[in-house]
Design a protein around this motif. Structure first.
Motif, PDB file in Angstrom:
ATOM      1  N   UNK A 105       0.833  -1.204   0.000  1.00 54.28           N
ATOM      2  CA  UNK A 105       0.000   0.000   0.000  1.00 54.28           C
ATOM      3  C   UNK A 105       0.863   1.247   0.000  1.00 54.28           C
ATOM      4  N   UNK A 106       0.256   2.322  -0.418  1.00 57.32           N
ATOM      5  CA  UNK A 106       0.890   3.639  -0.369  1.00 57.32           C
ATOM      6  C   UNK A 106      -0.112   4.523   0.343  1.00 57.32           C
ATOM      7  N   UNK A 107       0.311   5.168   1.414  1.00 62.18           N
ATOM      8  CA  UNK A 107      -0.613   6.032   2.149  1.00 62.18           C
ATOM      9  C   UNK A 107      -0.191   7.484   2.051  1.00 62.18           C
ATOM     10  N   UNK A 141       2.736  14.020   3.370  1.00 62.54           N
ATOM     11  CA  UNK A 141       3.669  12.907   3.558  1.00 62.54           C
ATOM     12  C   UNK A 141       3.081  11.665   2.891  1.00 62.54           C
ATOM     13  N   UNK A 142       3.979  10.730   2.575  1.00 58.34           N
ATOM     14  CA  UNK A 142       3.552   9.423   2.075  1.00 58.34           C
ATOM     15  C   UNK A 142       4.347   8.353   2.792  1.00 58.34           C
ATOM     16  N   UNK A 143       3.738   7.217   2.965  1.00 61.98           N
ATOM     17  CA  UNK A 143       4.488   6.043   3.394  1.00 61.98           C
ATOM     18  C   UNK A 143       4.191   4.920   2.424  1.00 61.98           C
ATOM     19  N   UNK A 144       5.268   4.256   2.013  1.00 64.33           N
ATOM     20  CA  UNK A 144       5.114   3.084   1.151  1.00 64.33           C
ATOM     21  C   UNK A 144       5.336   1.853   2.010  1.00 64.33           C
ATOM     22  N   UNK A 145       4.434   0.896   1.887  1.00 67.78           N
ATOM     23  CA  UNK A 145       4.550  -0.356   2.634  1.00 67.78           C
ATOM     24  C   UNK A 145       4.809  -1.481   1.641  1.00 67.78           C
ATOM     25  N   UNK A 146       6.007  -2.065   1.746  1.00 68.57           N
ATOM     26  CA  UNK A 146       6.373  -3.174   0.858  1.00 68.57           C
ATOM     27  C   UNK A 146       6.360  -4.462   1.667  1.00 68.57           C
ATOM     28  N   UNK A 147       5.766  -5.490   1.112  1.00 67.87           N
ATOM     29  CA  UNK A 147       5.727  -6.781   1.788  1.00 67.87           C
ATOM     30  C   UNK A 147       6.708  -7.709   1.098  1.00 67.87           C
ATOM     31  N   UNK A 148       7.526  -8.415   1.864  1.00 68.99           N
ATOM     32  CA  UNK A 148       8.415  -9.404   1.254  1.00 68.99           C
ATOM     33  C   UNK A 148       7.637 -10.696   1.072  1.00 68.99           C
ATOM     34  N   UNK A 149       7.486 -11.132  -0.161  1.00 67.91           N
ATOM     35  CA  UNK A 149       6.674 -12.322  -0.416  1.00 67.91           C
ATOM     36  C   UNK A 149       7.512 -13.549  -0.790  1.00 67.91           C
ATOM     37  N   UNK A 150       8.659 -13.333  -1.422  1.00 67.09           N
ATOM     38  CA  UNK A 150       9.560 -14.451  -1.710  1.00 67.09           C
ATOM     39  C   UNK A 150      10.987 -14.014  -1.378  1.00 67.09           C
ATOM     40  N   UNK A 151      11.878 -14.996  -1.369  1.00 68.37           N
ATOM     41  CA  UNK A 151      13.274 -14.728  -1.088  1.00 68.37           C
ATOM     42  C   UNK A 151      13.870 -13.662  -2.012  1.00 68.37           C
ATOM     43  N   UNK A 152      14.745 -12.821  -1.483  1.00 68.61           N
ATOM     44  CA  UNK A 152      15.463 -11.871  -2.333  1.00 68.61           C
ATOM     45  C   UNK A 152      16.649 -12.595  -2.975  1.00 68.61           C
ATOM     46  N   UNK A 153      16.840 -12.484  -4.296  1.00 69.91           N
ATOM     47  CA  UNK A 153      18.002 -13.127  -4.930  1.00 69.91           C
ATOM     48  C   UNK A 153      19.316 -12.698  -4.258  1.00 69.91           C
ATOM     49  N   UNK A 154      20.263 -13.646  -4.197  1.00 69.91           N
ATOM     50  CA  UNK A 154      21.525 -13.414  -3.479  1.00 69.91           C
ATOM     51  C   UNK A 154      22.332 -12.247  -4.054  1.00 69.91           C
ATOM     52  N   UNK A 155      22.043 -11.857  -5.276  1.00 70.51           N
ATOM     53  CA  UNK A 155      22.805 -10.756  -5.880  1.00 70.51           C
ATOM     54  C   UNK A 155      22.427  -9.378  -5.306  1.00 70.51           C
ATOM     55  N   UNK A 156      21.382  -9.328  -4.489  1.00 69.36           N
ATOM     56  CA  UNK A 156      20.965  -8.061  -3.874  1.00 69.36           C
ATOM     57  C   UNK A 156      21.190  -8.085  -2.369  1.00 69.36           C
ATOM     58  N   UNK A 157      21.523  -6.943  -1.754  1.00 69.51           N
ATOM     59  CA  UNK A 157      21.826  -5.673  -2.380  1.00 69.51           C
ATOM     60  C   UNK A 157      23.159  -5.733  -3.134  1.00 69.51           C
ATOM     61  N   UNK A 158      23.243  -4.927  -4.189  1.00 68.83           N
ATOM     62  CA  UNK A 158      24.488  -4.878  -4.947  1.00 68.83           C
ATOM     63  C   UNK A 158      25.576  -4.158  -4.125  1.00 68.83           C
ATOM     64  N   UNK A 159      26.806  -4.145  -4.655  1.00 68.26           N
ATOM     65  CA  UNK A 159      27.952  -3.623  -3.899  1.00 68.26           C
ATOM     66  C   UNK A 159      27.751  -2.161  -3.489  1.00 68.26           C
TER      67      UNK A 159
END
Ligand code: SAH
Length: 250
Positions: A209-211, A222-240
């Motif tokens: 959601x974005x509020x 103001x805004x707040x962004x709500x991100x939900x983690x739904x699957x694993x993050x690929x190992x390449x992230x975060x980048x260097x």
């Protein structure tokens, strides 16, 4: 300025109640005041914040910090139940310290890459006797690969650190599956939501959601962004280190 010449913060009990369905108890109000004093005094040596007026501090640092963890005006329920929370790029301790004062049962990690700021926070935590918060010096790009931090958090907070795609790359790897990333923003448009979608998906998240809201004293947007983690993050992230800001995901 000395402690005795620092003004009292306003209490704003009614506004807390109306906006977050909550009010600080006496001990929490005392800790907010103490935090304010520590920051005003700390500002004489370190460049911590330009917000030092008591009303402005209340609105832009205290209220704003807590509004982020209250989507639809209610605190995220599991924050009161031993949730592991990280505040990335906490600076002088925002939003992490007000959240730790409010949610004494959550375990707060305050991350910043600047040693001076972390030293200041360490001293502040001792003065505030806040035993549910600890600090960590480092870069989000590095701790995002550290087994002690990767996939360890229920909630990741990030305010005024970088653009939203970078914030997503810093926060999502740190979350457990099902965890929530809260990105604090000033202005935000629907276009930006659309163009963020792909970056968030690549990182294993969805934009839940974005509020949009206005601050209660000066009606600033103001805004707040709500991100939900739904699957694993690929190992390449975060980048260097430095790559996310140089070349944000799109
Ligand atoms: N969140 C605070 C401070 C914002 S200033 C507030 O809203 O008031 C941004 C802070 O993020 C700075 O203290 C800076 O040292 C830190 N920072 C920037 N990039 C970072 C990174 N990649 N990892 C960790 N900290 C970072």
């Amino acid at each position: 300025m000395t402690n005795s010449t620092i003004p009292l913060l306003p209490e704003m009990a009614k506004i807390w109640q109306q906006t977050l369905n909550w009010q600080p108890n006496e001990q929490q109000q005392q800790k907010f005041q103490q935090l304010y004093e520590l920051i005003v005094l700390g500002n004489q040596k370190l460049n911590l914040t330009r917000i030092t007026d008591p009303q402005e501090f209340w609105e832009k640092h205290l209220w704003d910090s807590l509004r982020g963890i209250a989507p639809k005006g209610q605190f995220i329920p599991f924050l009161s139940e031993n949730a592991a929370v990280i505040d990335i790029g906490t600076g002088a301790g925002f939003p992490g310290i007000p959240v730790a004062i409010t949610m004494l049962n959550c375990k707060m990690t305050l991350l910043d890459s600047t040693r001076k700021k972390i030293n200041f926070i360490d001293e502040s935590l001792t003065q505030l006797t806040l035993s549910n918060a600890k600090t960590c010096i480092g870069r989000a790009e590095e701790i995002g690969h550290h087994p002690q931090h990767r996939k360890r958090y229920d909630v990741a907070l990030i305010r005024a650190v970088s653009n939203a795609a970078v914030c997503a790359e810093y926060t999502l790897p740190l979350l457990k599956q099902g965890g929530l990333s809260v990105i604090y923003r000033g202005n935000w448009t629907e276009e930006e939501t659309k163009s963020l979608q792909n970056a968030v998906n690549q990182l294993g998240g969805v934009i839940e959601s974005v509020e949009q809201f206005t601050t209660p004293l000066t009606n600033s947007v103001r805004h707040c962004l709500y991100l939900r983690k739904v699957v694993n993050t690929p190992a390449s992230f975060p980048r260097a280190v430095g790559i996310p800001t140089q070349n944000p995901l799109s």
